[in-house]
Structures are given as C-alpha cells and as structure tokens.
Design an enzyme around this catalytic site. Structure first.
Site, short mmCIF file in Angstrom:
data_model
loop_
_atom_site.label_atom_id
_atom_site.label_comp_id
_atom_site.label_asym_id
_atom_site.label_seq_id
_atom_site.Cartn_x
_atom_site.Cartn_y
_atom_site.Cartn_z
N SER A 102 -9.55 -0.84 7.23
CA SER A 102 -8.72 -1.00 5.40
C SER A 102 -8.34 -2.26 5.17
O SER A 102 -8.06 -2.36 4.02
CB SER A 102 -8.45 0.04 5.48
OG SER A 102 -9.18 0.99 5.48
N SER A 117 -9.61 0.91 2.73
CA SER A 117 -8.80 2.00 2.01
C SER A 117 -7.35 1.39 1.21
O SER A 117 -7.05 1.80 0.55
CB SER A 117 -7.99 3.36 2.42
OG SER A 117 -7.21 2.44 3.61
N LYS A 144 0.76 -1.24 0.12
CA LYS A 144 -0.02 0.15 -0.31
C LYS A 144 0.66 0.93 -0.16
O LYS A 144 1.64 1.01 1.03
CB LYS A 144 -1.09 -0.05 1.07
CG LYS A 144 -1.69 1.55 1.28
CD LYS A 144 -2.68 1.02 2.83
CE LYS A 144 -4.02 2.17 2.85
NZ LYS A 144 -4.31 1.17 3.42
N1 GLN Z 1 -12.88 3.32 5.93
C1 GLN Z 1 -12.47 3.58 7.43
C2 GLN Z 1 -12.14 5.40 7.27
O1 GLN Z 1 -12.15 5.94 6.28
C3 GLN Z 1 -11.54 2.93 7.52
C4 GLN Z 1 -10.04 3.36 7.02
C5 GLN Z 1 -8.52 2.79 7.36
O2 GLN Z 1 -8.92 1.62 8.08
N2 GLN Z 1 -7.75 3.10 7.02
O3 GLN Z 1 -12.00 5.52 8.22
#
Ligand code: GLN
Length: 495
Positions: free
Chosen positions: A184, A160, A85
């Site tokens: 994520s 994400s 990532k």
């Molecule tokens: N979707 C969640 C957010 O937008 C989690 C994101 C993540 O785990 N990085 O914060």
C-alpha cells in the site's frame, strides 16, 4: 494555480526545503502557506485529503521558525510539510481510516512516527484518504469517496495509501506517510510517479498505526526523490519500547551510499516480477536493469518461484489478523454507535452500518480461516508458505545483492474498472506482497511511463535490514530515469 499546474510543477524536495528553512532563506510559515494554497487550489478535484489541519500545522511551523530565530537547530526536516495517511493517530486531529465506524473519534495521542517527524521539524499538514482500514489497491474503498489520480482524473491513484501518493504527486506536499501491509505504499507510489518505501519489518515503530495485519504492517514514506525517502526513514526509524515488534538494534543506515553507484553490485532481474506484467511495464523494468548494467552492475536473471504463492498466503494471513484486530470496533470504545435494545444487537447494528463491503469480506474470510477445524488447513498452511518464501529469498540473495522487478503489473487503471472484481483488484499487489510476507525492505522508484503516458514504478527488493544497498541501487535507477527523461523527450515507446 490549478491542480493540473500543481501536478506538473517540479516541487522542491524535502531536503531542499529543510536546507532553505535552516539557513533562514525561507520560513516554515511561508512553505506552509504555499502548501495550503496548492491544496486549496487543487484538492477539490484530487481529493487527497480527508482533513487539513491548518491550525495545528501553523503551530508546528511557528515553532520551527522560532527555533531558527533563536539560533536553535530545528532538525533535518525543518519546515517540511507532511501528509499522513488517516490510519496514523494524531492527537486532537480526527483519525478515521476512511471508515464510518471511526466517525467522530479523535485520538488522545500521536503515533511514534508523528512525534519523530515533529521533533525533526516537519509540519503535519493533514490526513489523507485511503481504502477503508487500508484494505484495497485503488482508494475506492474509502467510505467518503475515491481519490483521483493527479495526472488523469479518470484513473485511480492506487491504494491503499492513495491519498498520500496523490498529495505528493500533485505537489501539495513533498512527503507523505503511508502504511504498507501488502504493497500500500509502493503500489500507489508507482501509479502516481513518486518514490515509495516499505522498510524492514520492525525498523519503524507501529505504535499509533491503526492495525490491519500486525505481522505485515510497516509505515513508510512517499517522496519525490530517493534521497528524501532515505532522509525520512532516518527520522522515523529506530527502537520504540511501545511497539513489541520494534527491533532493539540500531536501524540500518539509509542514505549513506546513495552516490556510490552500482559498480560491482550483483543485481537479480526477478522473473516473477516481470512475467505477467503489462508489456509496457515489463519493458521499463528491463530498461532500468540495462541501465544498471551499463553503470557497472552485474545482472543475472533470477527466479523465485515461491513468489507465486504469495497472494494466496497473504489473503489468508492478512484477513485472519484483520478479523482479530477489527474486533475492537464494537460501538463502545470508538466512534460510531448505532443504538439497539441490547448490547449484542448494538454491536451488530454498529458493525453492520459502520464497515464497508470490503472490510466485511475480509472479516468473514479471516474468521473462517481461523475457525476450529480450518485453522491448520488455511491459516497454518499460509504461515508455512511464509517460511518457504523467506527460504526462497535467502537462496536468491546467496547469489545477488538485490532483486529488481515491477512494483505493479499495470499503470494506473480507470476508476471503477476493478471495484466489482475483487480478484482483479487483489492482483494489483502480486509484485509487492512477497516482501511483506518475508518482512524485507523494498522501494518503488519512478522509471518512465507506460503506453498511456502514466508513470511506471521499478521495484528494488533487498534482504532484511538491507536498506543501504537497496537505496544505493534505487538512487542509480533514479539517475537512469532522469537521464532517459533528458534524452527520450516527451514520447514513450509502448512496449
Ligand atoms: N491491497 C492490499 C490489500 O488490500 C494491500 C493493502 C495494504 O498494503 N494496506 O490488502
């Protein structure tokens, strides 16, 4: 090979690749060629990668092959192509967090996980797309355009860490690394049909992970098998003095009990992780739990009502920490600078141009929650909810070994469907956030598909440092999924 063919191909596992490379049956260079060819053929449509580091990957692969030739052990991930990532720092390779504000920034150091992967023989193929600064659940918040679901280009891969999930699901690489602050790793893994793990907080070093919400962030692997997730965890886990929250004690065993079965284990079907999910998702979760019962586990329904407050607490704590962490992007130290007559207006102009709308929303939310007069009412209260969550989990784990539920409330949704509705987007993580607030490990395992034919993920949650049990149950879920694929054929009941 088309991306569709790549998506359907049963790519070899990391364990199989490493075994073949160590025995000399395959070369790391040959494995890398196949990975790069699959990316070249398929990633134009999927857009999993932001940067393919062919030259650096070639050097990694040559080092592995040289070790094999010299009779040295190249390590447990010998020749395994890995996608990272783009919030994991890589020396000499751009790291952008899919944000314009980091345009042109090249880290002078590697994240600890990157060092450890390479030391174990892995080959870093490139950096993957994500929601900007890991804020989002669909990868549509990337400043450079979304990643598409490898099995249905009209859908999102989740987020994400959507790029890493898609890269694994498309067969480009057998291992992707993501970060999981509220889901994520697990949510995109569920949507793409890969395994996705969030370890116990502190088990994996965050050194070199660009911080989003430091008390919640953990790095975790996405893989095609549960055994591979355990293998990668064993490589990347362990104390690191460069991360003050890294646990001093030895990491928990991961892959030791994968084949032990679940006879005698106590499984809690977690009501809050089933109620409110789509009927087809709920049906798969119940079937997975029935399969565990058939394999000898004791199953009971468990309720953890405090989970209902998870989303609200998370959307105060995570933005609060983010607003502090993202203060460093000021136009001076990293990436983008928009010139202006004085420093303050240069800061403002840079941040205005460099951050996307979701990041700005979080910074404003977090700054507000931390401001004088509101701190106790919002941030302080959210922290108290976090304590309640930990206590509630402890009560549940007094009667069961693990909890099982859905990873995400729905299968992969259409691109664009939730971009203008932040609440709908935030709801995608309602099942994953509780483990982050508690600091507990959780894993998503593919289990059948929904009414639309797209993958469903079943989540296994365990108490802090309960990775061994969690993997033991996850492996049983994976075996049950394979059995049902063998018997169910192509069709999948909707509900
Ligand atoms: N979707 C969640 C957010 O937008 C989690 C994101 C993540 O785990 N990085 O914060």
């Amino acid at each position: 090979m088309s991306a569709a063919a790549a998506a359907g191909a049963a790519a070899p596992s990391a364990a199989a690749i490493a075994a073949a490379v160590r025995s000399g049956e395959r070369t790391a260079g040959g494995v890398l060629d196949a990975s790069l060819a699959a990316i070249a053929a398929g990633d134009g449509e999927v857009h999993a990668f932001l940067h393919v580091a062919s030259d650096a990957a070639r050097a990694d692969a040559e080092a592995v092959d040289a070790a094999v030739t010299a009779g040295r052990d190249p390590g447990p991930l010998a020749g395994v192509p890995v996608a990272l990532k783009d919030n994991l720092c890589t020396r000499g390779v751009p790291t952008t967090c899919a944000s314009k504000i980091l345009d042109g920034w090249v880290p002078p150091y590697d994240a600890t996980v990157v060092e450890r992967l390479r030391a174990a023989g892995a080959v870093v193929v490139g950096k993957t797309n994500m929601d900007e600064f890991a804020m989002g659940s669909s990868t549509e918040n990337s400043a450079v355009g979304p990643t598409r679901h490898p099995k249905d280009r009209t859908r999102v891969p989740g987020g994400s860490s959507g790029g890493s999930a898609a890269a694994v699901a498309a067969g480009f690489v057998p291992v992707g690394l993501g970060s999981d602050t509220g889901g994520s790793v697990r949510q995109p893994a569920a949507l793409c049909g890969t395994v996705g793990l969030k370890p116990t907080y502190g088990v994996v070093s965050r050194y070199g992970l660009v911080a989003f919400a430091s008390s919640l962030d953990q790095i975790g692997p996405m893989t095609t098998t549960v055994a591979d997730a355990a293998l990668v965890l064993e490589v990347i886990a362990g104390h690191d003095r460069r991360d003050s929250t890294s646990l001093a004690e030895p990491p928990p065993p991961a892959g030791r009990s994968l084949d032990r079965g679940v006879e005698g284990l106590r499984i809690g079907l977690c009501r809050e992780l089933v109620d409110g999910t789509a009927p087809d998702v709920a049906a798969r979760v119940r079937e997975a739990v029935e399969a565990l019962a058939a394999a000898g586990a004791t199953v009971e329904e468990v309720s953890v009502p405090e989970m209902r407050y998870g989303l609200s607490a998370y959307y105060l704590i995570a933005p609060a920490e983010a607003s502090s962490n993202l203060a460093r992007y000021d136009g001076v130290r990293y990436g983008l600078r928009v010139d202006a007559p004085d420093v303050a207006s240069m800061n403002t102009a840079t941040r205005t141009a460099g951050f996307g709308p979701e990041v700005k929303r979080r910074i404003m939310l977090g700054t507000y929650a931390l401001s004088a007069g509101y701190y106790d009412a919002y941030y302080g209260k959210a922290q108290r909810v976090r304590t309640l969550m930990i206590e509630a989990f402890a009560r549940a784990y007094a009667t069961v070994d693990v909890l099982v539920g859905a990873t995400a409330p729905t299968t992969a949704f259409p691109l664009g469907e939730r971009v203008d509705d932040p609440m709908a987007m935030y709801m995608s993580d309602v099942c994953t956030i509780p483990s982050n607030l508690a600091g507990h490990p959780a894993i998503s395992v593919p289990f059948g598909s929904g009414a639309d034919g797209l993958p469903v993920g079943v989540q296994v949650l365990a108490p802090a440092l309960g990775e061994e049990r969690m993997f033991q149950v996850a492996a049983a879920v994976e075996r049950a999924a394979a059995e049902r694929r063998g018997t169910a054929g192509a069709g999948e009941a909707g509900a």
